[in-house]
Enzyme design. Structure first.
Site, PDB file in Angstrom:
ATOM      1  N   ASP A  44       0.798  -1.112   0.041  1.00 35.91           N
ATOM      2  CA  ASP A  44      -0.099  -0.060  -0.030  1.00 35.91           C
ATOM      3  C   ASP A  44       0.969   1.409   0.133  1.00 35.91           C
ATOM      4  OD1 ASP A  44      -2.873   1.084   0.353  1.00 35.91           O
ATOM      5  OD2 ASP A  44      -1.615   2.080   1.870  1.00 35.91           O
ATOM      6  N   LYS A  78      -1.784   5.921  -4.605  1.00 31.01           N
ATOM      7  CA  LYS A  78      -2.871   6.792  -4.388  1.00 31.01           C
ATOM      8  C   LYS A  78      -2.526   8.327  -4.964  1.00 31.01           C
ATOM      9  CE  LYS A  78      -3.484   4.771   0.102  1.00 31.01           C
ATOM     10  NZ  LYS A  78      -2.130   4.520   0.848  1.00 31.01           N
ATOM     11  N   HIS A 111      -6.680   9.759  -2.483  1.00 28.70           N
ATOM     12  CA  HIS A 111      -6.031   9.547  -1.071  1.00 28.70           C
ATOM     13  C   HIS A 111      -7.014  10.284  -0.086  1.00 28.70           C
ATOM     14  CE1 HIS A 111      -2.080   9.166   1.115  1.00 28.70           C
ATOM     15  NE2 HIS A 111      -3.000   8.903   2.028  1.00 28.70           N
ATOM     16  N   PHE A 217      -3.422  -0.481  14.699  1.00 29.93           N
ATOM     17  CA  PHE A 217      -3.298  -0.460  15.993  1.00 29.93           C
ATOM     18  C   PHE A 217      -3.519   0.758  16.554  1.00 29.93           C
ATOM     19  CE2 PHE A 217       0.034  -3.214  13.783  1.00 29.93           C
ATOM     20  CZ  PHE A 217      -0.507  -4.348  13.979  1.00 29.93           C
ATOM     21  N   SER A 221       0.591   4.510  15.626  1.00 30.12           N
ATOM     22  CA  SER A 221       1.120   5.001  14.300  1.00 30.12           C
ATOM     23  C   SER A 221       1.617   6.415  14.672  1.00 30.12           C
ATOM     24  CB  SER A 221       0.313   4.737  13.127  1.00 30.12           C
ATOM     25  OG  SER A 221       1.088   5.315  12.087  1.00 30.12           O
TER      26      SER A 221
HETATM   27  P1  NAD Z   1      -0.087   0.771  11.770  1.00 29.94           P
HETATM   28  O1  NAD Z   1      -1.392   0.527  12.549  1.00 29.94           O
HETATM   29  O2  NAD Z   1      -0.028  -0.282  10.779  1.00 29.94           O
HETATM   30  O3  NAD Z   1       0.900   0.689  13.024  1.00 29.94           O
HETATM   31  C1  NAD Z   1       2.239   1.019  12.831  1.00 29.94           C
HETATM   32  C2  NAD Z   1       3.119   1.250  13.936  1.00 29.94           C
HETATM   33  O4  NAD Z   1       2.818  -0.149  14.743  1.00 29.94           O
HETATM   34  C3  NAD Z   1       4.498   1.063  13.933  1.00 29.94           C
HETATM   35  O5  NAD Z   1       4.853   2.246  14.913  1.00 29.94           O
HETATM   36  C4  NAD Z   1       4.812  -0.279  14.009  1.00 29.94           C
HETATM   37  O6  NAD Z   1       6.471  -0.565  14.473  1.00 29.94           O
HETATM   38  C5  NAD Z   1       4.186  -0.613  15.051  1.00 29.94           C
HETATM   39  N1  NAD Z   1       3.734  -2.517  14.680  1.00 29.94           N
HETATM   40  C6  NAD Z   1       3.461  -3.048  13.705  1.00 29.94           C
HETATM   41  N2  NAD Z   1       3.523  -4.146  13.762  1.00 29.94           N
HETATM   42  C7  NAD Z   1       3.491  -4.371  15.283  1.00 29.94           C
HETATM   43  C8  NAD Z   1       3.414  -5.514  16.004  1.00 29.94           C
HETATM   44  N3  NAD Z   1       3.110  -6.622  15.468  1.00 29.94           N
HETATM   45  N4  NAD Z   1       3.529  -5.238  17.305  1.00 29.94           N
HETATM   46  C9  NAD Z   1       3.821  -4.270  17.843  1.00 29.94           C
HETATM   47  N5  NAD Z   1       3.952  -3.011  17.063  1.00 29.94           N
HETATM   48  C10 NAD Z   1       3.643  -3.136  15.858  1.00 29.94           C
HETATM   49  O7  NAD Z   1      -0.035   2.227  11.269  1.00 29.94           O
HETATM   50  P2  NAD Z   1       0.020   3.003   9.847  1.00 29.94           P
HETATM   51  O8  NAD Z   1       1.280   2.819   9.178  1.00 29.94           O
HETATM   52  O9  NAD Z   1      -0.622   4.235  10.201  1.00 29.94           O
HETATM   53  O10 NAD Z   1      -1.206   2.169   8.767  1.00 29.94           O
HETATM   54  C11 NAD Z   1      -0.873   1.175   8.311  1.00 29.94           C
HETATM   55  C12 NAD Z   1      -0.907   1.633   6.699  1.00 29.94           C
HETATM   56  O11 NAD Z   1      -2.090   2.072   6.251  1.00 29.94           O
HETATM   57  C13 NAD Z   1       0.188   2.629   6.186  1.00 29.94           C
HETATM   58  O12 NAD Z   1       1.560   2.115   6.223  1.00 29.94           O
HETATM   59  C14 NAD Z   1      -0.390   3.357   5.080  1.00 29.94           C
HETATM   60  O13 NAD Z   1      -0.058   2.352   4.086  1.00 29.94           O
HETATM   61  C15 NAD Z   1      -1.866   3.230   5.178  1.00 29.94           C
HETATM   62  N6  NAD Z   1      -2.469   4.336   5.608  1.00 29.94           N
HETATM   63  C16 NAD Z   1      -3.252   5.090   4.830  1.00 29.94           C
HETATM   64  C17 NAD Z   1      -3.687   6.324   5.272  1.00 29.94           C
HETATM   65  C18 NAD Z   1      -4.998   6.960   4.238  1.00 29.94           C
HETATM   66  O14 NAD Z   1      -4.890   8.147   4.467  1.00 29.94           O
HETATM   67  N7  NAD Z   1      -5.337   6.422   3.260  1.00 29.94           N
HETATM   68  C19 NAD Z   1      -3.706   6.923   6.365  1.00 29.94           C
HETATM   69  C20 NAD Z   1      -2.631   6.249   7.363  1.00 29.94           C
HETATM   70  C21 NAD Z   1      -2.213   4.934   6.961  1.00 29.94           C
END
Ligand code: NAD
Length: 322
Positions: A44, A78, A111, A217, A221
């Site tokens: 993504d 996006k 996006h 999570f 993040s």
């Molecule tokens: P996420 O919820 O995936 O969390 C990431 C955080 O959690 C990081 O700090 C990581 O180290 C930690 N983590 C990951 N796996 C873990 C585990 N198994 N145990 C403990 N901690 C863990 O957050 P994100 O990056 O905000 O969301 C995921 C993806 O969604 C993004 O990378 C992006 O591709 C997408 N996203 C899209 C939008 C949008 O506006 N469309 C906005 C935010 C995120």
């Protein structure tokens, strides 16, 4: 083996993918390559993440080494807000495809439902939210209908196999569905137990739009952004209901949070650069929660949104979730 979600176009989308937001450029190619080796097939990405060149390098290495074929991957990108004007869509998609080193996206999303004035990629890329790169929000006049019509052309020209939207709410979706010749295949939204949005999910289900949950999570993040409400709330990975259910199943709280989403039919795209987390997040698909546990987790809902512009910088111009 990661199951697929059948999109309205008939195509399959992996239910667990890999998120690329905030994956540093210096490690992005290796991270994508490693994630492919671990078993991820959906990536993504986005113009705004500023790492599409490096992500593409990771993909190219995995393909070159015969680990995966292009057609086995599901690459998502996006459209950034500054490219909403109808005539700006195809050129920027072509640039993003060139950055990735591929000739089509499996899924291309709007996006945000925010149209900003065009910033030439030679001036600043990715452009970000501000016209001047620091504080000025300058809207464009493009309607979502204009942008969606240009998105539909991408399917016709083969640049995107599926198109969809992100960060849309119900009212705008209903409007889009009135004129769409191609319905959005997916809706990508912030979704975790502190922000469940059950009515939006019901709308998507009724309309046959697959939902991808981001930031599964919750506050984890957003800790790095100094958001007071992210710091003040119990981290979901430490929340008592979630940790108790995890202990009962012998799983990680992170796996419970992901399974809570996938067992209800959503796709997830967790991000982690650590191989241990990559593996555990992918393996979250391999157990089942009881319905009563799913309900307990859903009851943690607080309507608490982290990802909105005003949480990153002061603005009165972008109340898009109001
Ligand atoms: P996420 O919820 O995936 O969390 C990431 C955080 O959690 C990081 O700090 C990581 O180290 C930690 N983590 C990951 N796996 C873990 C585990 N198994 N145990 C403990 N901690 C863990 O957050 P994100 O990056 O905000 O969301 C995921 C993806 O969604 C993004 O990378 C992006 O591709 C997408 N996203 C899209 C939008 C949008 O506006 N469309 C906005 C935010 C995120």
């Amino acid at each position: 083996m990661v199951p697929n979600i059948k999109l309205s176009t008939g195509q399959d989308m992996p239910q667990v993918g890999f998120g690329l937001w905030k994956v540093d450029n210096a490690i992005c190619a290796d991270t994508v390559y490693n994630a492919i080796k671990v078993g991820y097939r959906l990536f993504d990405g986005a113009c705004d993440y500023g790492n599409e060149v490096e992500a593409g390098q990771g993909v190219a290495r995995a393909i070159k080494e015969g680990i995966v074929k292009r057609e086995e991957l599901f690459i998502v990108s996006k459209l950034w807000n500054t490219f909403h004007d109808g005539d700006r869509v195809e050129p920027i998609v072509r640039k993003q495809l060139a950055d990735w080193g591929v000739d089509y996206f499996d899924l291309y999303l709007i996006h945000f439902p925010v149209a900003l004035e065009y910033v030439d990629p030679s001036v600043r890329y990715p452009p970000g939210w501000h016209y001047d790169g620091s504080s000025e929000i300058r809207p464009s006049k493009a309607s979502i209908q204009e942008t969606w019509t240009a998105m539909e052309s991408l399917v016709g020209s083969g640049l995107a196999k599926n198109i969809g939207v992100s960060n849309f709410q119900a009212q705008l979706l209903y409007d889009l569905l009135r004129y769409a010749k191609i319905k959005p295949a997916t809706l990508q939204i912030e979704h975790h137990p502190y922000l469940v949005q059950p009515e939006l999910l019901r709308l998507a289900k009724t309309e046959g739009i697959a939902v991808t949950a981001y930031s599964s999570f919750g506050p984890a993040s957003f800790a790095e952004f100094n958001m007071a409400h992210a710091a003040a709330i119990t981290p979901l990975l430490e929340e008592a209901t979630v940790t108790a259910i995890a202990a009962k199943h012998g799983k990680e709280p992170s796996q419970v949070l992901l399974r809570w989403a996938t067992q209800r039919g959503l796709a997830v795209i967790p991000k982690s650069v650590r191989e241990k987390y990559m593996q555990s997040n992918l393996a979250s698909i391999e157990f089942d929660l009881e319905q009563s546990e799913i309900d307990q987790i859903s009851n943690l809902d607080k309507g608490l949104r982290f990802n909105q512009p005003a949480n990153y910088f002061p603005t009165e111009a972008l109340w898009i979730f109001g």
